[in-house]
Design a protein around this motif. Structure first.
Motif, PDB file in Angstrom:
ATOM      1  N   UNK A   8       5.551 -54.474 -55.074  1.00 27.72           N
ATOM      2  CA  UNK A   8       4.271 -53.797 -54.822  1.00 27.72           C
ATOM      3  C   UNK A   8       3.814 -53.052 -56.068  1.00 27.72           C
ATOM      4  N   UNK A   9       2.529 -53.161 -56.362  1.00 20.90           N
ATOM      5  CA  UNK A   9       1.933 -52.432 -57.477  1.00 20.90           C
ATOM      6  C   UNK A   9       1.166 -51.218 -56.976  1.00 20.90           C
ATOM      7  N   UNK A  10       0.317 -51.435 -55.963  1.00 16.43           N
ATOM      8  CA  UNK A  10      -0.461 -50.335 -55.388  1.00 16.43           C
ATOM      9  C   UNK A  10      -0.537 -50.486 -53.880  1.00 16.43           C
ATOM     10  N   UNK A  11      -0.772 -49.365 -53.231  1.00 17.11           N
ATOM     11  CA  UNK A  11      -1.018 -49.344 -51.787  1.00 17.11           C
ATOM     12  C   UNK A  11      -2.085 -48.291 -51.517  1.00 17.11           C
ATOM     13  N   UNK A  12      -3.018 -48.641 -50.655  1.00 19.03           N
ATOM     14  CA  UNK A  12      -4.001 -47.677 -50.176  1.00 19.03           C
ATOM     15  C   UNK A  12      -3.884 -47.660 -48.665  1.00 19.03           C
ATOM     16  N   UNK A  13      -3.681 -46.473 -48.127  1.00 17.75           N
ATOM     17  CA  UNK A  13      -3.494 -46.313 -46.691  1.00 17.75           C
ATOM     18  C   UNK A  13      -4.648 -45.495 -46.145  1.00 17.75           C
ATOM     19  N   UNK A  14      -5.289 -46.044 -45.118  1.00 15.38           N
ATOM     20  CA  UNK A  14      -6.399 -45.380 -44.450  1.00 15.38           C
ATOM     21  C   UNK A  14      -5.923 -44.934 -43.074  1.00 15.38           C
ATOM     22  N   UNK A  15      -6.077 -43.655 -42.796  1.00 15.22           N
ATOM     23  CA  UNK A  15      -5.712 -43.099 -41.490  1.00 15.22           C
ATOM     24  C   UNK A  15      -6.971 -42.616 -40.785  1.00 15.22           C
ATOM     25  N   UNK A  16      -7.088 -42.961 -39.520  1.00 15.03           N
ATOM     26  CA  UNK A  16      -8.236 -42.489 -38.741  1.00 15.03           C
ATOM     27  C   UNK A  16      -8.179 -40.978 -38.575  1.00 15.03           C
ATOM     28  N   UNK A  17      -6.962 -40.424 -38.581  1.00 18.30           N
ATOM     29  CA  UNK A  17      -6.767 -38.979 -38.436  1.00 18.30           C
ATOM     30  C   UNK A  17      -5.667 -38.550 -39.400  1.00 18.30           C
ATOM     31  N   UNK A  18      -6.029 -37.799 -40.428  1.00 15.29           N
ATOM     32  CA  UNK A  18      -5.065 -37.412 -41.469  1.00 15.29           C
ATOM     33  C   UNK A  18      -3.931 -36.558 -40.915  1.00 15.29           C
ATOM     34  N   UNK A  19      -4.098 -35.990 -39.733  1.00 13.95           N
ATOM     35  CA  UNK A  19      -3.004 -35.206 -39.147  1.00 13.95           C
ATOM     36  C   UNK A  19      -1.823 -36.099 -38.760  1.00 13.95           C
ATOM     37  N   UNK A  20      -2.000 -37.424 -38.787  1.00 16.08           N
ATOM     38  CA  UNK A  20      -0.905 -38.354 -38.485  1.00 16.08           C
ATOM     39  C   UNK A  20      -0.178 -38.815 -39.754  1.00 16.08           C
ATOM     40  N   UNK A  21      -0.466 -38.157 -40.873  1.00 14.70           N
ATOM     41  CA  UNK A  21       0.135 -38.501 -42.163  1.00 14.70           C
ATOM     42  C   UNK A  21       1.657 -38.524 -42.093  1.00 14.70           C
ATOM     43  N   UNK A  22       2.266 -37.507 -41.527  1.00 15.17           N
ATOM     44  CA  UNK A  22       3.737 -37.446 -41.449  1.00 15.17           C
ATOM     45  C   UNK A  22       4.289 -38.556 -40.558  1.00 15.17           C
ATOM     46  N   UNK A  23       3.598 -38.854 -39.467  1.00 16.83           N
ATOM     47  CA  UNK A  23       4.047 -39.920 -38.562  1.00 16.83           C
ATOM     48  C   UNK A  23       4.030 -41.275 -39.279  1.00 16.83           C
ATOM     49  N   UNK A  24       2.960 -41.555 -40.015  1.00 19.73           N
ATOM     50  CA  UNK A  24       2.877 -42.799 -40.773  1.00 19.73           C
ATOM     51  C   UNK A  24       3.951 -42.835 -41.846  1.00 19.73           C
TER      52      UNK A  24
END
Length: 113
Positions: free
Chosen positions: A59-75
């Motif tokens: 992997x070179x890059x990853x972009x992650x889109x979350x509908x709710x940033x409060x789920x950052x730790x869960x992801x």
């Protein structure tokens, strides 16, 4: 240089190979939680990378889109068990409205072959 497209659809390809790089479209999955969706999406990424002749260690890059940033730790709990130690990509994570309210996470990656 040639261009190879994987899982070509009328609107987009799931992956495009150009030179020694594979570009994946944003991957989404249905599921009851961010954990379930992240696990499914990462499985889809593994499968597409394999079709392209590569894997997550490249992997070179990853972009992650979350509908709710409060789920950052869960992801991240799922991501951290999946990503290859010592081969982590450059990464960004942002909150965004996704295509439908059913989607909680979308991940885009670029990898070397």
């Amino acid at each position: 240089m040639s261009i190879t497209r994987i899982e070509v659809g009328p609107r987009m390809s799931e992956a495009v190979i150009h030179g020694s790089v594979v570009y994946l479209a944003g991957q989404v999955a249905k599921g009851d939680s961010v954990t379930a969706q992240t696990q499914a999406v990462l499985g889809q990424i593994d499968a597409l990378l394999a079709q392209a002749g590569t894997d997550k260690t490249k992997l070179l890059t990853a972009t992650i889109y979350l509908a709710d940033i409060s789920t950052f730790a869960e992801m991240n709990a799922v991501w951290d068990t999946w990503v290859s130690a010592g081969n982590t990509p450059a990464r960004a994570t942002v909150e965004a409205a996704l295509a439908t309210p059913d989607y909680k996470v979308e991940i885009v990656v670029v990898a070397a072959i």
